[in-house]
Design a protein around this motif. Structure first.
Motif, PDB file in Angstrom:
ATOM      1  N   ALA A   1       0.828  -1.204   0.000  1.00  0.00           N
ATOM      2  CA  ALA A   1       0.000   0.000   0.000  1.00  0.00           C
ATOM      3  C   ALA A   1       0.865   1.258   0.000  1.00  0.00           C
ATOM      4  O   ALA A   1       0.606   2.217  -0.739  1.00  0.00           O
ATOM      5  CB  ALA A   1      -0.931   0.001   1.218  1.00  0.00           C
ATOM      6  N   PHE A   2       1.928   1.262   0.800  1.00  0.00           N
ATOM      7  CA  PHE A   2       2.764   2.447   0.927  1.00  0.00           C
ATOM      8  C   PHE A   2       3.584   2.689  -0.333  1.00  0.00           C
ATOM      9  O   PHE A   2       3.645   3.807  -0.861  1.00  0.00           O
ATOM     10  CB  PHE A   2       3.685   2.302   2.139  1.00  0.00           C
TER      11      PHE A   2
ATOM     12  N   ASP B   1       4.872   8.111  -6.968  1.00  0.00           N
ATOM     13  CA  ASP B   1       4.627   8.732  -8.266  1.00  0.00           C
ATOM     14  C   ASP B   1       5.699   8.390  -9.299  1.00  0.00           C
ATOM     15  O   ASP B   1       5.415   8.334 -10.494  1.00  0.00           O
ATOM     16  CB  ASP B   1       4.563  10.260  -8.117  1.00  0.00           C
TER      17      ASP B   1
ATOM     18  N   GLN C   1       1.748   3.852  -3.686  1.00  0.00           N
ATOM     19  CA  GLN C   1       1.299   5.239  -3.821  1.00  0.00           C
ATOM     20  C   GLN C   1       2.360   6.136  -4.455  1.00  0.00           C
ATOM     21  O   GLN C   1       2.106   7.309  -4.695  1.00  0.00           O
ATOM     22  CB  GLN C   1       0.937   5.804  -2.445  1.00  0.00           C
TER      23      GLN C   1
ATOM     24  N   ARG D   1      10.325   6.136  -0.400  1.00  0.00           N
ATOM     25  CA  ARG D   1       9.345   5.414   0.416  1.00  0.00           C
ATOM     26  C   ARG D   1       9.910   4.062   0.875  1.00  0.00           C
ATOM     27  O   ARG D   1       9.629   3.611   1.990  1.00  0.00           O
ATOM     28  CB  ARG D   1       8.061   5.195  -0.380  1.00  0.00           C
TER      29      ARG D   1
END
Length: 344
Positions: free
Chosen positions: A94-95, A100, A98, A108
């Motif tokens: 999930a992290f 870009d 996200q 991240r």
């Protein structure tokens, strides 16, 4: 030759010492682990381990701590890595999902790994010499400012500002000319490898009329710098503050470790020397890092692929670390990075 039970005692010592940071004695091993033998028998096993230099007494207490050699035997004896929980795997997906672009993905990644393990997390940018240009964009932000955007097939997006020097350059930077230059750049550069692109870029300038040549030179020079930066071997990291929280694990100052971390060449060279095993991870422990300033640390790494290039993601921390959890976390994140970047 170390017996099977002695190896089991070594595993118990490593696990207990990692958890408590206190030297481990025979009595606590009997109390905490189901060996079914007396403390005297465990002491005999510990004596055998000490003879093999796998454990040592840090001071006059009866407890023992693992040596670098002991940690190495422990890691080599790990037949399976404790898998991440479904919640941890979902959090990673999930992290990172996200993000870009590649820069955001790696930023991240190290934040996530640092939070999962409480270690310094490191991620190497892939070497993009074999990657190809996907798109080039030149955008007018203001009368005196442009932005050049370089996008590669590996998902990397590099943006750079160009300040126009004078009224002549500003007059040349009209949208019809920028549109013509964008079309020319993309017609010649799309699909070209980053290592070949600078030569193509230099030839593109031939035939550009003099009134616009100065602006074209500025734009080409900035794109050439972006191409060079995209091919540069470098790291992104997070969690350096975790070293301060484990400062007691180092016999001296942690400054040599901090200096080695700042000197990215050292870490990149170390990554290059580490051979990923069949389990998908590599570990360098303590004195195996001799000459790097990292002699009191362990480095755990795994490989991921992006744009046809292999790079490393890993952790750095004191030798007293949770190897099973850290190795599993690094491997899981590397595998997810390969899937994520492969989709790009």
């Amino acid at each position: 030759m170390v017996s099977e039970r002695s190896l089991a005692v070594l595993r118990a010592i490593v696990q207990d010492y990692v958890e408590s940071r206190e030297p481990v004695g025979s009595k606590s091993i009997v109390e905490r682990h189901a060996f079914g033998v007396s403390a005297a028998t465990i002491r005999n096993d510990m004596a055998q381990l000490e003879d093999e230099e796998l454990i040592a007494a840090p001071h006059t207490s009866s407890g023992r701590v693992p040596t670098d050699k002991g940690y190495r035997v422990f890691v080599d004896q790990l037949t399976d890595l404790r898998p991440l929980s479904p919640a941890q795997r979902h959090a990673i997906e999930a992290f990172l999902g996200q993000a870009d672009d590649l820069d955001d993905v790696l930023a991240r990644t190290v934040r996530m790994l640092s939070q999962l393990t409480n270690q310094v997390a490191l991620a190497q940018y892939p070497l993009f010499g074999s990657s190809r240009v996907r798109h080039v964009e030149i955008v007018a932000l203001a009368p005196s400012r442009l932005m050049s955007v370089l996008i590669t097939d590996s998902g990397r997006v590099d943006q750079s500002l160009i300040e126009l020097a004078d009224a002549a350059e500003q007059a040349a930077a009209e949208e019809p000319y920028l549109a013509e230059l964008r079309a020319r750049l993309n017609a010649e550069l799309i699909g070209v490898t980053l290592s070949e692109a600078p030569g193509v870029l230099a030839r593109l300038l031939d035939g550009i009329p003099a009134p616009r040549r100065a602006l074209a030179d500025r734009i080409a020079a900035r794109l050439a710098r972006q191409l060079a930066d995209s091919r540069q071997d470098r790291l992104v990291m997070a969690g350096t503050a975790n070293l301060a929280r484990t400062e007691g694990d180092f016999t001296g100052s942690i400054f040599p470790v901090l200096e080695a971390i700042e000197e990215q060449v050292t870490l990149l060279k170390l990554f290059g020397e580490m051979e990923i095993d069949e389990a998908g991870v590599a570990v360098r422990i303590g004195r195996e890092n001799a000459g790097t300033g990292l002699e009191e640390t362990s480095v755990v790494s795994s490989g991921y692929s992006a744009g046809g290039s292999l790079a490393h993601v890993g952790l750095l921390g004191p030798t007293r670390m949770d190897y099973s959890n850290n190795m599993a976390a690094v491997r899981a994140v590397a595998r997810y990075l390969s899937r994520l970047l492969g989709e790009d």
